[in-house]
Design a protein around this motif. Structure first.
Motif, PDB file in Angstrom:
ATOM      1  N   GLN A  13     -17.924  11.586  11.236  1.00 35.18           N
ATOM      2  CA  GLN A  13     -19.020  10.817  12.387  1.00 35.18           C
ATOM      3  C   GLN A  13     -17.945  10.222  14.211  1.00 35.18           C
ATOM      4  O   GLN A  13     -16.879   9.497  13.470  1.00 35.18           O
ATOM      5  N   GLN A  14     -18.437  10.862  14.628  1.00 34.17           N
ATOM      6  CA  GLN A  14     -16.964  10.540  15.653  1.00 34.17           C
ATOM      7  C   GLN A  14     -17.489  11.122  17.079  1.00 34.17           C
ATOM      8  O   GLN A  14     -18.873  11.891  17.015  1.00 34.17           O
ATOM      9  N   GLY A  15     -16.917   9.768  18.196  1.00 27.99           N
ATOM     10  CA  GLY A  15     -17.385   9.555  19.819  1.00 27.99           C
ATOM     11  C   GLY A  15     -16.743   9.317  19.989  1.00 27.99           C
ATOM     12  O   GLY A  15     -15.226   9.363  19.847  1.00 27.99           O
ATOM     13  N   PHE A  16     -16.526  10.447  21.224  1.00 25.32           N
ATOM     14  CA  PHE A  16     -15.405  10.078  22.759  1.00 25.32           C
ATOM     15  C   PHE A  16     -15.884   9.602  23.947  1.00 25.32           C
ATOM     16  O   PHE A  16     -16.767  10.041  24.259  1.00 25.32           O
ATOM     17  N   ARG A  17     -15.129   9.353  24.528  1.00 21.72           N
ATOM     18  CA  ARG A  17     -14.925   8.889  25.982  1.00 21.72           C
ATOM     19  C   ARG A  17     -14.298   8.898  27.069  1.00 21.72           C
ATOM     20  O   ARG A  17     -12.854   9.372  26.804  1.00 21.72           O
ATOM     21  N   GLN A  18     -14.661   9.668  28.125  1.00 23.20           N
ATOM     22  CA  GLN A  18     -13.941  10.332  28.757  1.00 23.20           C
ATOM     23  C   GLN A  18     -13.244   9.832  29.931  1.00 23.20           C
ATOM     24  O   GLN A  18     -13.236   8.279  29.699  1.00 23.20           O
ATOM     25  N   LEU A  19     -12.223   9.207  29.993  1.00 18.88           N
ATOM     26  CA  LEU A  19     -10.694   9.034  30.617  1.00 18.88           C
ATOM     27  C   LEU A  19     -10.740   8.972  31.846  1.00 18.88           C
ATOM     28  O   LEU A  19      -9.823  10.199  31.974  1.00 18.88           O
ATOM     29  N   GLY A  20     -11.467   7.501  32.524  1.00 21.04           N
ATOM     30  CA  GLY A  20     -11.225   8.322  34.132  1.00 21.04           C
ATOM     31  C   GLY A  20     -12.219   9.860  34.286  1.00 21.04           C
ATOM     32  O   GLY A  20     -13.157  10.331  33.975  1.00 21.04           O
ATOM     33  N   ASN A  21     -11.436  10.835  35.509  1.00 17.40           N
ATOM     34  CA  ASN A  21     -12.110  11.683  35.877  1.00 17.40           C
ATOM     35  C   ASN A  21     -11.064  13.119  35.380  1.00 17.40           C
ATOM     36  O   ASN A  21     -11.546  14.011  35.981  1.00 17.40           O
ATOM     37  N   ARG A  22     -10.522  12.649  34.134  1.00 14.39           N
ATOM     38  CA  ARG A  22      -9.305  13.607  33.869  1.00 14.39           C
ATOM     39  C   ARG A  22     -10.067  14.206  32.725  1.00 14.39           C
ATOM     40  O   ARG A  22     -10.976  13.867  32.624  1.00 14.39           O
ATOM     41  N   ASP A  23      -9.825  15.660  32.448  1.00 16.78           N
ATOM     42  CA  ASP A  23     -10.105  16.090  30.446  1.00 16.78           C
ATOM     43  C   ASP A  23      -9.755  15.457  29.986  1.00 16.78           C
ATOM     44  O   ASP A  23      -9.242  16.618  29.256  1.00 16.78           O
ATOM     45  N   LEU A  24      -9.464  14.840  29.739  1.00 23.62           N
ATOM     46  CA  LEU A  24      -8.965  13.878  28.720  1.00 23.62           C
ATOM     47  C   LEU A  24      -9.776  12.511  27.796  1.00 23.62           C
ATOM     48  O   LEU A  24     -10.491  12.129  28.341  1.00 23.62           O
ATOM     49  N   TYR A  25      -9.633  12.806  26.953  1.00 20.97           N
ATOM     50  CA  TYR A  25     -10.987  12.195  26.474  1.00 20.97           C
ATOM     51  C   TYR A  25     -10.459  11.250  25.002  1.00 20.97           C
ATOM     52  O   TYR A  25      -9.456  11.997  24.103  1.00 20.97           O
ATOM     53  N   LEU A  26     -10.796   9.839  24.683  1.00 24.25           N
ATOM     54  CA  LEU A  26     -10.227   8.942  23.526  1.00 24.25           C
ATOM     55  C   LEU A  26     -11.701   8.889  22.522  1.00 24.25           C
ATOM     56  O   LEU A  26     -12.760   8.648  23.044  1.00 24.25           O
ATOM     57  N   GLY A  27     -11.233   9.235  21.160  1.00 23.97           N
ATOM     58  CA  GLY A  27     -12.251   9.194  20.319  1.00 23.97           C
ATOM     59  C   GLY A  27     -11.872   8.449  18.873  1.00 23.97           C
ATOM     60  O   GLY A  27     -11.321   8.237  18.899  1.00 23.97           O
ATOM     61  N   LEU A  28     -13.138   8.211  18.500  1.00 22.29           N
ATOM     62  CA  LEU A  28     -12.787   7.176  17.296  1.00 22.29           C
ATOM     63  C   LEU A  28     -14.041   7.468  16.198  1.00 22.29           C
ATOM     64  O   LEU A  28     -15.341   8.134  16.512  1.00 22.29           O
ATOM     65  N   ALA A  29     -13.621   8.098  15.340  1.00 14.03           N
ATOM     66  CA  ALA A  29     -13.985   8.746  13.395  1.00 14.03           C
ATOM     67  C   ALA A  29     -14.215   8.155  12.445  1.00 14.03           C
ATOM     68  O   ALA A  29     -13.225   7.102  12.184  1.00 14.03           O
ATOM     69  N   TRP A  30     -15.083   8.353  12.030  1.00 13.18           N
ATOM     70  CA  TRP A  30     -14.800   7.756  10.603  1.00 13.18           C
ATOM     71  C   TRP A  30     -15.592   8.703   9.729  1.00 13.18           C
ATOM     72  O   TRP A  30     -16.068   9.171   9.818  1.00 13.18           O
ATOM     73  N   ILE A  31     -14.888   8.985   8.473  1.00 17.39           N
ATOM     74  CA  ILE A  31     -14.631  10.110   7.408  1.00 17.39           C
ATOM     75  C   ILE A  31     -15.310   9.444   6.404  1.00 17.39           C
ATOM     76  O   ILE A  31     -14.309   8.106   5.524  1.00 17.39           O
TER      77      ILE A  31
END
Length: 384
Positions: free
Chosen positions: A164-182
């Motif tokens: 399970q993995q979720g991402f959040r965009q950082l600002g208006n850039r093509d950059l994403y921070l993700g948090l996962a549980w495996i």
């Protein structure tokens, strides 16, 4: 334990014959592209409930030949404008939501079934990727290097895997921070009972549970078959007894995929992929060389690195030919980097642009490795 199970054999008889029949009975417009009149599935996938029964073809040397069926749903996000264009005037590719389920079986008795999804929210500011599977896989663990004499240990891993993995965009850039549980809870069995003695109790741990952090940059022109841009990602996953893991270990990965157009017809792709692990990692979770033509988990150790290049020649707007070559090496627990040997694979393939609005090609690759040669049904890029 990843299985190279590439699906959507969309040019096979199940799909082509019904589509031809619809064309004969007046339904041709649904499967014809308005721009060039060619066979195209964009409208079917994005505008007509987006449901498709999907044949699965497996040709991985690690598990043998096999197949199965997936039920896939494609959905255009509400924020996606089908008439939108990029700054240069080119049509903007749609990034759809995809969800569904699958079941597979191979000739060596391996089998699995599960459900999964890739979703986008709030104009793609939030992303979700995940799935749950129940699997029973018959695999081989190879023991190169100084720790053990070279041999193959045949084993079975049977249980539940969740990612399970979720991402959040950082600002208006093509950059994403993700948090996962495996999470993985499995039983390990050996064809020869005495092979268990080759591993420590921690290497035989059946339950692993870890939390992960990742940073992803993605400016590719589309997510299925890119022709420009690049994807870069670094991630670390931390498995601890406090969150349900039998042992404490860490796994890391850093990879980058780049795509460069060379004139109007050629696209050059490059891939750099490094994986490593520390701590009390179970033997079946070790990093391995992941290349077409080399069986999954055939070359394993605590460190693995891969370099690969691919050249695509767009013969026509719909049809393409590709050639690829790659090399990988493992080292760490069994060998030093200098003692490890590089494994090389190469091959060629053909592609057809099956959904222009998605930028999605499908096709067939044939690859040669150090021990095996095999083919792969591809949907989009071969790089995952």
């Amino acid at each position: 334990m990843s299985i190279r199970a590439h699906a959507l054999c969309l040019l096979a008889c199940w799909l082509m014959l019904p589509c031809a029949a619809r064309a004969e009975t007046g339904g041709a417009a649904l499967f014809r592209d308005a721009e060039d009149g060619q066979f195209d599935m964009s409208r079917w996938l994005l505008e007509h409930r987006g449901f498709l029964p999907v044949p699965i073809v497996i040709t991985d040397p690690a598990v043998g030949n096999g197949g199965g069926l997936a039920l896939a749903f494609f959905h255009r996000p509400k924020e996606s404008d089908p008439t939108a264009a990029e700054a240069d005037g080119a049509p903007r590719m749609v990034t759809p939501d995809i969800y569904g389920g699958m079941a597979i079986r191979t000739e060596n008795g391996s089998k699995a079934y599960g459900v999964g999804a890739s979703l986008h929210f709030d104009d793609d500011r939030w992303r979700y990727r995940g799935g749950v599977a129940d699997a029973s896989m018959n695999l081989g663990f190879h023991t190169p290097g100084k720790r053990l004499p070279p041999l193959e240990i045949d084993y079975n891993v049977d249980g539940v895997v969740s990612f399970q993995q979720g991402f959040r965009q950082l600002g208006n850039r093509d950059l994403y921070l993700g948090l996962a549980w495996i999470y993985m809870d499995v039983d390990i069995g050996f064809d020869v009972a005495s092979d268990r003695d080759n591993f420590t109790p921690k290497e035989l741990a059946s339950r692993s549970s870890g939390l992960g952090l990742s940073l992803e940059y993605d400016n590719r022109d589309n997510t299925f078959t890119p022709s420009s841009g690049w994807l870069g990602m670094i991630e670390g996953n931390f498995y601890l007894p406090g969150i349900g893991s039998d042992g404490a270990f860490q796994s890391y990965r850093g990879h980058a995929y780049g795509y460069w157009p060379l004139g109007k017809r050629l696209v050059l792709g490059g891939r750099l992929d490094a994986r490593w692990a520390n701590g009390e990692i179970p033997f079946y979770r070790l990093p391995y060389i992941d290349l077409r033509g080399i069986g999954s988990a055939r070359y394993q150790d605590t460190r693995a690195g891969v370099l690969e290049s691919e050249l695509r020649w767009n013969v026509t707007p719909r049809w393409s030919l590709i050639g690829f070559v790659g090399a990988g090496r493992t080292w760490g627990r069994h060998n030093s980097f200098d003692d490890g040997s590089s494994q090389v694979s190469k091959g060629a393939g053909v592609r057809y642009l099956i959904a222009r609005a998605l930028g999605m090609q499908v096709g067939l690759d044939y690859a040669w490795g150090p021990e095996d040669d095999t083919f792969y049904i591809q949907v989009g890029s071969a790089w995952r």
